[in-house]
Enzyme design. Structure first.
Site, PDB file in Angstrom:
ATOM      1  N   TYR A   1      -2.195   5.887 -27.818  1.00 28.37           N
ATOM      2  CA  TYR A   1      -2.381   4.714 -28.672  1.00 28.37           C
ATOM      3  C   TYR A   1      -3.719   4.813 -29.397  1.00 28.37           C
ATOM      4  CZ  TYR A   1      -1.579  -0.228 -29.889  1.00 28.37           C
ATOM      5  OH  TYR A   1      -1.335  -1.407 -30.546  1.00 28.37           O
TER       6      TYR A   1
ATOM      7  N   TYR B   1       1.395   1.386 -37.995  1.00 31.35           N
ATOM      8  CA  TYR B   1       0.914   0.582 -36.868  1.00 31.35           C
ATOM      9  C   TYR B   1       2.016  -0.388 -36.457  1.00 31.35           C
ATOM     10  CZ  TYR B   1      -2.019  -2.724 -34.253  1.00 31.35           C
ATOM     11  OH  TYR B   1      -2.566  -3.535 -33.285  1.00 31.35           O
TER      12      TYR B   1
END
Length: 388
Positions: free
Chosen positions: A297, A341
């Site tokens: 991430y 995202y």
């Protein structure tokens, strides 16, 4: 520190479908429509229909509730529905909950989804506009008066301490940005397709909150992504090679807050991801040396370095050099810095493609992938593997 033993979830469920909308800065449609498109694409990929689905899992802050998505998709009865807290930290946990439901017989086919207009609608990067009357809101009251209003400012505090502790300069964060954008450049689905960057371009990008520059910060994206989970046995009768859930874990550390855990003894690591790492390695029976691809991430580059260190791929303070050496294939879709995202859900999809052998940046022979969810918050992670 947890002294828990390995759990028994691994090998009992698999990801059999992935689907997404296009990734854009202005989708031109509702978040519910994005969710429906992503769910239908994932079901088509799995060779299943809405009638096969009896479970749905999403995140909090999602504006499309499970029953609304079920109705709009033509899904019938649900025996399992859930949503996981803490923003991007929920990504891998949605798959964990789906696997738990499948493994225990609570549901047979569970779809995890995330869909939002985070560029054209609500922009998370705009920061806190007001404080909610909650315990979390009260905790933010210790930081907001000092100008810490955005996620970038919260991460900058830990990033500055990391640099100081290990005698590093902000330029080391550029290795993550360059790696992600190199992979995004060859990914037609990525927003930054055809647009790699250099370390010099990273270092020349404007400051957002020192020591973070513009190219240390992820995008804001409109789009949707969905993941289909079912049993390993059923997966073998479906058209795509399954990505078996070898292990799944959630983690929250001592003194945990949501992005503002500044009162811990040490700000140079991510204890919540350490909890996840220990449980994944224990339950999956693997070590860092066994991993073929890591999808970490990357809402902010410093936290990618800290994750590599928490998982034991390298020593403390050594992750920038590890990334610079390309010692491990990392974020082969371009990550949230380069592709989109979607709060980590698109990263799970890339891990599945690596297992299937269909990634645009395919790692030859990839059979074991590590995926992580949002950092700085209570988080989660997955180990995915090829069947057999």
């Amino acid at each position: 520190m947890s002294a828990r033993k390995a759990d028994t979830l691994g090998g009992r469920a698999a990801i059999v479908g992935i689907g997404a909308t296009e990734f854009s800065k202005d989708s031109g449609r509702s978040e519910l429509k994005l969710a429906v498109e992503a769910v239908q694409a994932a079901l088509d990929d799995a060779g299943l229909t809405p009638a096969d689905v009896d479970g749905l899992v999403t995140f909090t802050m999602d504006t499309s509730p499970e029953i609304s998505v079920a109705q709009a998709c033509g899904i019938g009865d649900l025996t399992f529905f859930s949503r996981v807290h803490y923003g991007g930290g929920a990504a891998c946990a949605t798959v964990q909950q789906a696997a738990l439901a499948v493994a225990t017989g609570v549901a047979e086919v569970v779809v995890c989804y995330r869909a939002f207009n985070e560029r054209s609608g609500r922009r998370f990067g705009s920061g806190v506009q007001h404080r909610e009357p909650s315990a979390e809101g009260a905790a933010l009251g210790w930081s907001l008066p000092f100008g810490l209003l955005t996620p970038a400012s919260w991460v900058a505090m830990a990033a500055q301490r990391y640099l100081y502790a290990y005698g590093l300069k902000p330029e080391v964060f550029g290795h993550v940005a360059v790696t992600d954008r190199r992979h995004a450049a060859t990914n037609p689905a990525a927003y930054f397709h055809g647009k790699p960057i250099t370390l010099a371009e990273h270092a020349a990008s404007r400051w957002i909150v020192e020591p973070l520059r513009l190219l240390d910060c992820c995008q804001e994206t409109d789009g949707g992504q969905a993941i289909v989970v079912t049993s390993v046995e059923r997966a073998r009768d479906l058209p795509r090679p399954p990505a078996v859930i070898t292990a799944a874990a959630q983690g929250a550390g001592r003194g945990q807050e949501q992005m503002t855990s500044f009162y811990r003894d040490d700000l140079t690591g991510l204890p919540e991801m350490g909890v996840v790492a220990r449980q994944l390695w224990r339950s999956g029976g693997l070590t860092p040396a066994d991993i073929d691809v890591a999808i970490l991430y990357d809402h902010f580059t410093p936290f990618v370095l800290m994750q590599l260190e928490e998982f034991g791929f390298c020593g403390r303070g050594e992750a920038a050099g590890f990334v610079a050496e390309d010692a491990l294939p990392l974020n082969t879709h371009g990550g949230q810095l380069g592709e989109a995202y979607l709060h980590g859900m698109n990263g799970i999809a890339e891990a599945v493609r690596q297992i299937r052998g269909t990634s645009v940046n395919q790692v030859p022979g990839a059979a074991r992938t590590l995926v992580t969810a949002g950092t700085g918050v209570p988080t989660s992670g997955l180990l995915l593997g090829a069947d057999g």
